[in-house]
Enzyme design. Structure first.
Site, PDB file in Angstrom:
ATOM      1  CG  HIS A 198      -1.811   1.172   1.343  1.00  0.00           C
ATOM      2  ND1 HIS A 198      -3.149   1.125   1.056  1.00  0.00           N
ATOM      3  CD2 HIS A 198      -1.565   2.455   1.725  1.00  0.00           C
ATOM      4  CE1 HIS A 198      -3.688   2.318   1.239  1.00  0.00           C
ATOM      5  NE2 HIS A 198      -2.744   3.147   1.650  1.00  0.00           N
ATOM      6  CD  GLU A 199       1.630   3.723   3.654  1.00  0.00           C
ATOM      7  OE1 GLU A 199       1.996   4.773   3.091  1.00  0.00           O
ATOM      8  OE2 GLU A 199       0.557   3.630   4.265  1.00  0.00           O
ATOM      9  CG  HIS A 238       0.157   5.859  -1.112  1.00  0.00           C
ATOM     10  ND1 HIS A 238      -0.924   6.243  -1.868  1.00  0.00           N
ATOM     11  CD2 HIS A 238      -0.353   5.364   0.058  1.00  0.00           C
ATOM     12  CE1 HIS A 238      -2.039   5.988  -1.205  1.00  0.00           C
ATOM     13  NE2 HIS A 238      -1.723   5.453  -0.034  1.00  0.00           N
TER      14      HIS A 238
END
Length: 214
Positions: A24-25, A28
């Site tokens: 997820h990170e 980003h």
């Protein structure tokens, strides 16, 4: 998984949680770099190394507490720093940077569905552990995706809403950001977050489980 003890739950959930938060990170950070902001890249956040994204409280202690008490699995990682002014197109870039995390979680949920299908057709000692871990992976990624798509700053859904609003409204909306996490924590501790998210989680799970039957 209610019949599992705490150690067994940790064994089942550890890898899915780490993968869900890390990708997820990293998503980003990667998309921010693609749109022109190297802030996260220069800090080493375009990485699949969980240690670069883990927050001691949000990634480890709080999820452990949730597993121990049997409540709503909740947590967070170190936020990826993004300087939106560096993006080639601020509004479009903000939108895609924000959407990258939930999209990564959805992709991982699909992968865990495929692994669950593999576990079902396997007939060996790995079938049950893989099935349990796959169920955990599906659930964690769907919850993270739906949670982060809430239209509440600084969550990803809030960033997407901000990027879609006209500039004047977007500025007014952005002024709510300092209160966003307090609102979210209030929803968690008053046990109202789960009822809010559950219908949306159920919709996504039903779509994913269609893959199991396909």
């Amino acid at each position: 998984m209610e019949e599992l003890n705490l150690i067994q739950k940790i064994s089942v959930y550890a890898l899915p949680v780490l993968f869900a938060i890390t990708l997820h990170e990293a998503a980003h950070a990667y998309v921010a770099k693609y749109w022109g902001d190297n802030t996260a890249y220069n800090l080493g956040r375009v990485s699949l190394n969980p240690l670069r994204h883990i927050d001691l409280v949000g990634t480890i202690l709080l999820p452990l507490m949730c597993l121990a008490v049997g409540g709503f699995l909740f947590g967070w990682a170190k936020p990826v720093p993004v300087r939106f002014g560096n993006l080639r197109n601020v509004r479009a870039g903000m939108r895609w940077v924000a959407a990258a995390g939930p999209l990564a979680n959805f992709a991982m949920a699909v992968l865990w569905v495929l692994l669950f299908k593999l576990a079902v057709v396997m007939n060996n000692s790995y079938s049950e552990p893989l099935a349990l871990m796959s169920q955990a992976g599906i659930g964690i990624n769907v919850v993270l995706m739906v949670l982060n798509l809430m239209p509440l700053l600084p969550l990803d859904g809030g960033r997407i809403v901000e990027s879609l609003l006209p500039p004047g409204l977007a500025y007014q909306y952005s002024r709510l950001e300092p209160y966003g996490m307090w609102i979210l924590l209030a929803l968690v501790f008053t046990r109202t977050l789960s009822p809010i998210l559950s219908p949306f989680i159920e919709i996504v799970l039903n779509l994913l489980y269609l893959l199991v039957r396909a």
